[in-house]
Design an enzyme around this catalytic site. Structure first.
Site, short mmCIF file in Angstrom:
data_model
loop_
_atom_site.label_atom_id
_atom_site.label_comp_id
_atom_site.label_asym_id
_atom_site.label_seq_id
_atom_site.Cartn_x
_atom_site.Cartn_y
_atom_site.Cartn_z
N GLU A 1 102.06 11.31 5.02
CA GLU A 1 101.81 11.29 6.45
C GLU A 1 103.02 11.80 7.21
O GLU A 1 104.17 11.63 6.77
CB GLU A 1 101.46 9.87 6.91
N CYS B 1 107.20 3.10 13.48
CA CYS B 1 108.25 2.89 12.48
C CYS B 1 107.87 1.78 11.51
O CYS B 1 107.52 0.68 11.91
CB CYS B 1 109.55 2.54 13.20
#
Length: 366
Positions: free
Chosen positions: A107, A353
Site C-alpha cells: 500500500e 500512520c
C-alpha cells in the site's frame, strides 16, 4: 538400467523494472551493446513508463528482441483506490493497493495539503520489526521491494495527483516496512526520483527517510552525502517502555547507542532530525516522560513531531486527551524545542500512520 538426472526447474525471467542501474548496465554490456543503451532503457522504464519492449522505439530491434528473450516487463496492478476526507479537508487522502508481479501486495498513500502533495511510500512488503502499535508488523516480512517497485508507487500516486492538476512535491518513506533494512534499493529509488533526467526531479530535501533506528544504516546515511531528511520513531525515552513498544528495534539498538548515532548524523550533515513520538494514554504521556524526552534530545539537533495513536485491529492503546497533549507540547517548547503536532490523515480507510496492512490480512483478494 539408465539413470537420468532430473531437470531442475528454470528460474523465472527477471522483471526488467527490478534491476538496479548497475545491474542493467552490466546486462546491456554483456549483450555487446554500448553502455549508453542502459541509460536509454532506464529512461524508457522510469521517465516514459514504457509497458512493453516494443514501445522502446529508440532502441534497435535486435536489442529489443534480446531484452524480450532475457527479461519480462511487468508493472504493478492497481487493485483498489480508497479515499478518506476528514472534517474540513480540502482534498481526500487516497490509498492505493498495488499487486506486484509475484503477487505480493503493498500500500501507498497520497496525502494532500495546501502547499504540498506528499507521497507516502512503502519499502518492504510487510515488516519484520513487530512494533506493537503498528498494523504492518502483524504481517511479518515477505520481502524487500526493488528500487523499481518503490518508484512504481510514486508513479501511481502522481497519476492521482495529476487528476487534480497537481504533482507530487514531497516523498516520505513512512509506509510499509523499515527503509533502512532495504537501504540499497531505497537509495537507488531516491537517485531516480531526484534525477534531472526524469519527470518529477524531486529535490532530495523534499524526501524523508523514516526509521525505527537502525544504527549502522544511520551511520551509513551520515557518510552518504545525501540531502534527504531523517525521521526517527522514538516513542519513548525510557528504555524499558521503548522495548515494550518496539521490542526488536529497542533491544538491538538501545537508546544510548541510538543517541550516539543521531549525534554523529546531526554533526556530519548539519541537518535537524525529526523525532517522531506517538502519544499513548498512560504509557508515554506523563510529565516525567516529557522531561526524559527533552533530556534525551539535547544531544543532537532535532525537532519533535507528536502524533496521535491510530487504532489497529490487533492491539488497542488509548489516545491521549487534547489537554494532556497540549501540556506535553508546552513543556517541550519551554525547553526550547521546536514541537509540532502532526495531523492524522486517512484513518477512515486505514491509511494513517501505523495502519497500513494489505487487504490480504483483512479479506482475501481474488
Amino acid at each position: 538400467m539408465t539413470h537420468t538426472t532430473p531437470l531442475l526447474p528454470l528460474a523465472p525471467p527477471i522483471n526488467l523494472v527490478d534491476l538496479r542501474y548497475n545491474e542493467l548496465h552490466n546486462a546491456i554490456t554483456a549483450f555487446g551493446e554500448p553502455p549508453f543503451r542502459a541509460k536509454q532503457i532506464h529512461e524508457w522504464l522510469f521517465s516514459h513508463h514504457a509497458n512493453s519492449f516494443a514501445a522502446m522505439s529508440s532502441l534497435p530491434l535486435r536489442l529489443r528482441e534480446k531484452l524480450a528473450e532475457r527479461f519480462t516487463l511487468q508493472r504493478p496492478e492497481v487493485v483498489e483506490v480508497q479515499e478518506s476526507c476528514e472534517s474540513g479537508c480540502l482534498r481526500p487522502t487516497r490509498k492505493i493497493l498495488l499487486k506486484l508481479s509475484d503477487g505480493a501486495l503493498i500500500e501507498c498513500v497520497l496525502i494532500p495539503a495546501e502547499e504540498r502533495m506528499t507521497a507516502c511510500l512503502s519499502s518492504q512488503a510487510g515488516c519484520p520489526m513487530q512494533c506493537t502499535f503498528c498494523a504492518t508488523g502483524t504481517m511479518g516480512l515477505q520481502r524487500n521491494l526493488s528500487a523499481g517497485e518503490i518508484w512504481e508507487q510514486l508513479y501511481a500516486l502522481n497519476g492521482l495527483a495529476l487528476q487534480e492538476g497537481k504533482t507530487i512535491t514531497n516523498v516520505v518513506f513512512m509506509g510499509m516496512g523499515e527503509p533502512l533494512l532495504n537501504t540499497d534499493n531505497v537509495l537507488e529509488a531516491i537517485a531516480t526520483m531526484s534525477s534531472r533526467n526524469y519527470n518529477l526531479s524531486l529535490s532530495q530535501r523534499k524526501i524523508t527517510i523514516s526509521t525505527v533506528g537502525i544504527v549502522p544504516e544511520i551511520e551509513r546515511l551520515s557518510r552518504s552525502g545525501l540531502k534527504t531528511k531523517l525521521a526517527v520513531s522514538l516513542h519513548s525515552a525510557r528504555q524499558e517502555v521503548r522495548q515494550q513498544l518496539m521490542p526488536i528495534a529497542a533491544e538491538r539498538y538501545p537508546l544510548p547507542l541510538l543517541s550516539k548515532s543521531l549525534e554523529a548524523y546531526s554533526k556530519a550533515t548539519g541537518e535537524a532530525i525529526t523525532i517522531v513520538y506517538m502519544m499513548l494514554n498512560g504509557v508515554n504521556d506523563s510529565k516525567e516522560d516529557a522531561h526524559l524526552l527533552a533530556r534525551y534530545c539535547r544531544h543532537f539537533s532535532c525537532k519533535i513531531n507528536l502524533i496521535d495513536y491510530n487504532p489497529i485491529l490487533t492491539i488497542r492503546f488509548g489516545s491521549v486527551q487534547e489537554s494532556q497533549k497540549n501540556e506535553f507540547q508546552a513543556y517541550l517548547m519551554a525547553q526550547k524545542f521546536h514541537v509540532t503536532v502532526r495531523k492524522s490523515y486517512g484513518a477512515s480507510v486505514n491509511a494513517a500512520c501505523g495502519q497500513l496492512v494489505t487487504q490480504q490480512q483483512r479479506r482475501t483478494i481474488k
